[in-house]
Write a protein that holds these residues in place. Sequence first.
Motif, short mmCIF file in Angstrom:
data_model
loop_
_atom_site.label_atom_id
_atom_site.label_comp_id
_atom_site.label_asym_id
_atom_site.label_seq_id
_atom_site.Cartn_x
_atom_site.Cartn_y
_atom_site.Cartn_z
N GLN A 86 31.11 -35.16 11.64
CA GLN A 86 30.02 -35.92 11.40
C GLN A 86 28.84 -35.64 12.23
OE1 GLN A 86 31.07 -40.23 11.77
NE2 GLN A 86 29.03 -40.67 10.73
N TYR A 87 27.66 -35.64 11.67
CA TYR A 87 26.50 -35.24 12.04
C TYR A 87 26.19 -36.39 13.03
CZ TYR A 87 21.53 -34.19 12.84
OH TYR A 87 20.31 -33.67 13.46
N PRO A 88 25.78 -36.08 14.51
CA PRO A 88 25.32 -37.26 15.19
C PRO A 88 24.35 -38.21 14.64
CG PRO A 88 25.22 -35.14 16.33
CD PRO A 88 25.59 -34.71 14.81
N THR A 127 33.48 -37.53 2.04
CA THR A 127 32.49 -38.45 2.22
C THR A 127 31.03 -37.87 2.08
OG1 THR A 127 31.75 -40.27 3.51
CG2 THR A 127 31.93 -38.42 4.73
N VAL A 128 30.19 -38.60 1.96
CA VAL A 128 28.37 -38.01 1.88
C VAL A 128 27.89 -38.93 3.04
CG1 VAL A 128 26.67 -37.95 0.64
CG2 VAL A 128 28.60 -37.65 -0.61
N LEU A 129 27.38 -38.06 4.00
CA LEU A 129 26.77 -38.69 5.22
C LEU A 129 25.23 -38.22 4.98
CD1 LEU A 129 28.92 -36.86 7.85
CD2 LEU A 129 28.93 -39.18 7.07
N VAL A 141 26.92 -42.93 3.08
CA VAL A 141 26.28 -43.53 1.94
C VAL A 141 27.15 -44.60 1.32
CG1 VAL A 141 25.40 -42.89 -0.35
CG2 VAL A 141 24.78 -41.74 1.61
N ASP A 142 28.54 -44.20 0.87
CA ASP A 142 29.25 -45.00 0.07
C ASP A 142 30.96 -44.98 0.57
OD1 ASP A 142 29.82 -46.68 -2.27
OD2 ASP A 142 30.12 -45.10 -3.64
N GLY A 143 31.03 -45.16 1.67
CA GLY A 143 32.27 -45.05 2.31
C GLY A 143 32.92 -43.64 2.28
N ALA A 144 34.32 -43.46 2.40
CA ALA A 144 35.02 -42.31 2.57
C ALA A 144 36.27 -42.27 1.83
CB ALA A 144 35.01 -41.83 3.82
N GLY A 179 10.34 -34.37 -0.28
CA GLY A 179 9.87 -35.69 -0.29
C GLY A 179 10.70 -36.66 -0.15
N GLU A 180 12.22 -36.26 -0.11
CA GLU A 180 13.19 -37.38 0.03
C GLU A 180 13.33 -37.71 1.47
OE1 GLU A 180 17.46 -37.49 -1.95
OE2 GLU A 180 17.22 -35.72 -0.55
N ALA A 181 13.87 -38.99 2.00
CA ALA A 181 13.59 -39.50 3.20
C ALA A 181 14.72 -39.17 4.10
CB ALA A 181 13.61 -41.07 3.28
N GLU A 182 15.80 -38.68 3.49
CA GLU A 182 17.08 -38.48 4.29
C GLU A 182 17.60 -36.96 3.80
OE1 GLU A 182 18.88 -42.69 5.21
OE2 GLU A 182 19.07 -42.06 3.15
N THR A 183 18.36 -36.48 4.66
CA THR A 183 19.14 -35.23 4.58
C THR A 183 20.56 -35.64 4.15
OG1 THR A 183 17.64 -33.93 6.00
CG2 THR A 183 19.92 -33.09 5.74
N HIS A 184 21.21 -34.99 3.39
CA HIS A 184 22.55 -35.40 2.90
C HIS A 184 23.53 -34.13 3.42
CE1 HIS A 184 21.43 -38.35 -0.28
NE2 HIS A 184 20.43 -38.19 0.01
N VAL A 185 24.66 -34.62 3.67
CA VAL A 185 25.77 -33.90 3.92
C VAL A 185 27.03 -34.31 3.19
CG1 VAL A 185 27.27 -32.95 5.91
CG2 VAL A 185 24.88 -33.42 6.44
N ALA A 186 27.44 -33.44 2.25
CA ALA A 186 28.64 -33.96 1.47
C ALA A 186 29.92 -33.03 2.11
CB ALA A 186 28.46 -33.18 0.17
#
Length: 164
Positions: free
Chosen positions: A46-48, A73-75, A53-56, A146-153
Amino acid sequence: MKNHRRLVGSALALLALGVPALHQARSLNAAPPGDITLLGVLSEWQYPGSRMVDGATMSDGGDPKVQSIKCTTVLVTPDPFDKVAAFYAEKLGTTEPEPGKADAARRDAGAVSRLEDSQGRSVKIRVFVANQVDAATTLVVSRVDGEAETHVAWSHYRRFQVRP
């Protein structure tokens, strides 16, 4: 056979919740060593400060002959794409790849590869794959302009040795 599957499925469900498997399940299918939990497995990757987003999910690995688990999961994090990608590159010991090219590194009796697929696109994507003898982890870091967040799948598979 149905009872065996039900018992093993119940044991895996208990493991996902952090509850040790029943002794019966261990004798039938040699439960994983120790108390394996979804959040315990995720904590290594997990990134600190990120959040789910929707559980794991955690489930059996899909092959009834092989004792294994898979987790996903998607963080998300407000941190910039480059900072998140650099975190995973450092964690996995890879170097910066050239745009559109992959690189590879050796790590703990396994291999790590990374691919950048962002050049000329409105989305930044970096894929990390860490393969070991009994585990494989894939991380897809992405962010649309332009997106507000970085995603980590995150996707993780682990196979366990069956004890006699």
